[in-house]
Design an enzyme around this catalytic site. Structure first.
Site, PDB file in Angstrom:
ATOM      1  N   SER A  31      24.787 -46.538 -46.360  1.00 15.82           N
ATOM      2  CA  SER A  31      26.466 -45.149 -45.911  1.00 15.82           C
ATOM      3  C   SER A  31      26.942 -44.813 -44.577  1.00 15.82           C
ATOM      4  O   SER A  31      26.741 -45.984 -43.971  1.00 15.82           O
ATOM      5  CB  SER A  31      25.164 -44.212 -46.254  1.00 15.82           C
ATOM      6  OG  SER A  31      24.611 -42.477 -45.658  1.00 15.82           O
TER       7      SER A  31
ATOM      8  N   TYR B  89      16.653 -40.971 -42.268  1.00 16.52           N
ATOM      9  CA  TYR B  89      17.592 -41.759 -43.226  1.00 16.52           C
ATOM     10  C   TYR B  89      18.668 -42.274 -42.031  1.00 16.52           C
ATOM     11  O   TYR B  89      18.497 -43.452 -43.244  1.00 16.52           O
ATOM     12  CB  TYR B  89      17.842 -40.400 -43.364  1.00 16.52           C
ATOM     13  CG  TYR B  89      19.444 -40.701 -44.411  1.00 16.52           C
ATOM     14  CD1 TYR B  89      18.754 -41.147 -45.914  1.00 16.52           C
ATOM     15  CD2 TYR B  89      20.394 -40.216 -44.555  1.00 16.52           C
ATOM     16  CE1 TYR B  89      19.909 -41.523 -46.656  1.00 16.52           C
ATOM     17  CE2 TYR B  89      21.195 -40.570 -45.394  1.00 16.52           C
ATOM     18  CZ  TYR B  89      21.305 -40.790 -46.435  1.00 16.52           C
ATOM     19  OH  TYR B  89      21.645 -41.489 -47.400  1.00 16.52           O
TER      20      TYR B  89
HETATM   21  N1  LIG Z   1      25.007 -38.067 -51.836  1.00 20.12           N
HETATM   22  C1  LIG Z   1      26.095 -38.424 -50.584  1.00 20.12           C
HETATM   23  O1  LIG Z   1      26.567 -37.814 -49.995  1.00 20.12           O
HETATM   24  C2  LIG Z   1      25.799 -40.260 -50.083  1.00 20.12           C
HETATM   25  C3  LIG Z   1      26.160 -40.449 -48.917  1.00 20.12           C
HETATM   26  C4  LIG Z   1      25.913 -41.946 -48.382  1.00 20.12           C
HETATM   27  C5  LIG Z   1      24.947 -42.465 -49.579  1.00 20.12           C
HETATM   28  N2  LIG Z   1      24.270 -42.173 -50.757  1.00 20.12           N
HETATM   29  C6  LIG Z   1      23.443 -42.849 -51.239  1.00 20.12           C
HETATM   30  O2  LIG Z   1      23.552 -42.780 -52.293  1.00 20.12           O
HETATM   31  C7  LIG Z   1      22.036 -43.246 -53.191  1.00 20.12           C
HETATM   32  C8  LIG Z   1      22.658 -42.040 -53.939  1.00 20.12           C
HETATM   33  O3  LIG Z   1      22.396 -40.932 -53.596  1.00 20.12           O
HETATM   34  P1  LIG Z   1      22.510 -39.995 -54.736  1.00 20.12           P
HETATM   35  O4  LIG Z   1      24.013 -38.798 -53.998  1.00 20.12           O
HETATM   36  O5  LIG Z   1      23.319 -39.680 -55.904  1.00 20.12           O
HETATM   37  O6  LIG Z   1      21.300 -38.524 -54.079  1.00 20.12           O
HETATM   38  P2  LIG Z   1      20.775 -38.249 -56.158  1.00 20.12           P
HETATM   39  O7  LIG Z   1      21.248 -37.842 -56.294  1.00 20.12           O
HETATM   40  O8  LIG Z   1      18.981 -37.324 -54.426  1.00 20.12           O
HETATM   41  O9  LIG Z   1      20.231 -39.502 -56.942  1.00 20.12           O
HETATM   42  C9  LIG Z   1      19.276 -40.207 -56.093  1.00 20.12           C
HETATM   43  C10 LIG Z   1      17.910 -40.748 -57.290  1.00 20.12           C
HETATM   44  O10 LIG Z   1      17.006 -41.980 -56.369  1.00 20.12           O
HETATM   45  C11 LIG Z   1      16.186 -41.919 -57.298  1.00 20.12           C
HETATM   46  N3  LIG Z   1      14.941 -41.460 -56.492  1.00 20.12           N
HETATM   47  C12 LIG Z   1      13.912 -41.424 -55.398  1.00 20.12           C
HETATM   48  N4  LIG Z   1      13.571 -41.324 -54.774  1.00 20.12           N
HETATM   49  C13 LIG Z   1      12.479 -42.169 -55.850  1.00 20.12           C
HETATM   50  C14 LIG Z   1      11.460 -43.116 -56.273  1.00 20.12           C
HETATM   51  N5  LIG Z   1      10.598 -42.130 -55.457  1.00 20.12           N
HETATM   52  N6  LIG Z   1      11.503 -43.948 -56.938  1.00 20.12           N
HETATM   53  C15 LIG Z   1      12.331 -43.892 -57.544  1.00 20.12           C
HETATM   54  N7  LIG Z   1      13.627 -43.482 -57.698  1.00 20.12           N
HETATM   55  C16 LIG Z   1      13.789 -42.230 -56.394  1.00 20.12           C
HETATM   56  C17 LIG Z   1      16.226 -40.526 -58.072  1.00 20.12           C
HETATM   57  O11 LIG Z   1      15.551 -40.561 -59.148  1.00 20.12           O
HETATM   58  P3  LIG Z   1      14.054 -39.550 -59.844  1.00 20.12           P
HETATM   59  O12 LIG Z   1      13.973 -38.745 -58.511  1.00 20.12           O
HETATM   60  O13 LIG Z   1      14.405 -39.733 -60.695  1.00 20.12           O
HETATM   61  O14 LIG Z   1      13.179 -40.930 -59.572  1.00 20.12           O
HETATM   62  C18 LIG Z   1      17.500 -40.839 -58.094  1.00 20.12           C
HETATM   63  O15 LIG Z   1      18.006 -41.126 -59.464  1.00 20.12           O
HETATM   64  C19 LIG Z   1      21.421 -42.992 -52.176  1.00 20.12           C
HETATM   65  O16 LIG Z   1      20.581 -44.374 -51.255  1.00 20.12           O
HETATM   66  C20 LIG Z   1      21.756 -42.385 -50.967  1.00 20.12           C
HETATM   67  O17 LIG Z   1      21.119 -42.628 -49.933  1.00 20.12           O
HETATM   68  C21 LIG Z   1      24.162 -40.446 -50.456  1.00 20.12           C
END
Ligand SMILES: NC(=O)c1ccc[n+]([C@@H]2O[C@H](COP(=O)([O-])OP(=O)(O)OC[C@H]3O[C@@H](n4cnc5c(N)ncnc54)[C@H](OP(=O)(O)O)[C@@H]3O)[C@@H](O)[C@H]2O)c1
Length: 272
Positions: free
Chosen positions: A143, A156
């Site tokens: 990120s 985080y």
């Molecule tokens: N959204 C943003 O603004 C942003 C910005 C920069 C980076 N990111 C990064 O992008 C990635 C995806 O984030 P997102 O925004 O798509 O978030 P999200 O919509 O909350 O999705 C998170 C994913 O991680 C999985 N997850 C969470 N806990 C888990 C566990 N204990 N075991 C296995 N899987 C798990 C969830 O699946 P389940 O709940 O089904 O397990 C879900 O599929 C993350 O690494 C985040 O830090 C996001």
């Protein structure tokens, strides 16, 4: 330019958000898939859609990557099915938002368990096999939060700083081995990342998951070791902490996060 056609990619966090976009874009480019997350039903639904739309093979392995035995469970699931992974896309991740002491310890610990321990373990288990084979790729989703301390997202941002440092070091260790490592640094992405809390992502300042996924994969296919798959301002923002004293940067980020209301976050019901 590398091709994904006919390769097999494992995407973690594929039940929603950016993970769905990565899996969909990989399927569109002809990759067979292994989908991993805790939510079995969401993974099964996505698998059906991707098989129908793109004619690729899709396996589902539900797993908790925050549990100590989660990554080994995934590898056992691959071995049962006789699947070898060409691309590991470590996308699963979560983060606590709000003042550190106001937020439950369990949330801070879970994000470190998934973002750091789960990612490291899967990389070791599957990357080791790639190294033995002399081919493969690893994409770690970090990120822009990785580049500086972030008040009100302290654990985080620290977990993502680990992913940044780890990925850069590993990419250098593996140079010439046939295994490539790339870290991806999205800025804000329009997903449900803050669901369950009063914090929100401003859609005007966020990229779509589809755009971020496509740009990440383009950068990996070009052989890059780092990807800034969002808008240009995000990348420029990662340069600021390299120029200013760390204390100044941290104060500035704290001010920005207070402006977003992250200094008083509470839980709300998870949207249906
Ligand atoms: N959204 C943003 O603004 C942003 C910005 C920069 C980076 N990111 C990064 O992008 C990635 C995806 O984030 P997102 O925004 O798509 O978030 P999200 O919509 O909350 O999705 C998170 C994913 O991680 C999985 N997850 C969470 N806990 C888990 C566990 N204990 N075991 C296995 N899987 C798990 C969830 O699946 P389940 O709940 O089904 O397990 C879900 O599929 C993350 O690494 C985040 O830090 C996001």
């Amino acid at each position: 330019m590398k091709s994904f056609q006919g390769s097999t990619a494992l995407v973690t966090g594929a039940s929603k958000g950016l993970g769905v976009a990565y899996a969909t874009e990989l399927a569109r480019r002809g990759a067979n898939l292994v989908l991993v997350a805790r939510s079995r039903d969401a993974l099964e639904d996505l698998a059906v859609r991707l098989r129908e739309a793109h004619g690729v093979e899709v396996a589902v392995i539900p797993a908790d990557l925050g549990a100590a035995d989660g990554p080994a469970h995934v590898v056992a699931g691959l071995d049962e099915r006789g699947i070898a992974i060409d691309l590991l896309l470590n996308n699963a991740g979560l983060g606590s938002v709000g003042p550190f002491f106001d937020r439950p310890l369990a949330g801070h610990l879970l994000s470190v368990d998934v973002n750091v321990n789960g990612l490291l373990a899967l990389t070791h288990l599957l990357g080791g096999r790639m190294l033995t084979r002399g081919s493969g790729g690893i994409v770690n989703v970090a990120s822009t939060a990785a580049f500086q301390p972030m008040p009100y997202q302290s654990s985080y941002a620290a977990s993502k700083a680990f992913v940044l440092s780890f990925s850069e070091a590993l990419a250098a260790e593996l140079r010439g081995s046939g295994v490539t490592v790339m870290a991806a640094h999205p800025g804000a992405v329009a997903t449900g990342f803050f669901d369950g809390t009063t914090a929100t992502i401003d859609p005007r300042a966020a990229d779509t998951p589809e755009r971020v996924a496509a740009r990440t994969l383009d950068d990996f296919a070009r052989g890059r070791h780092v990807s800034y798959p969002g808008r240009v301002v995000n990348r420029v923002g990662t340069l600021v902490p390299r120029l200013l004293p760390r204390r100044t940067t941290t104060s500035l980020v704290g001010r920005l996060n207070r402006g977003l209301g992250f200094d008083h976050v509470s839980d709300v019901g998870t949207p249906a």
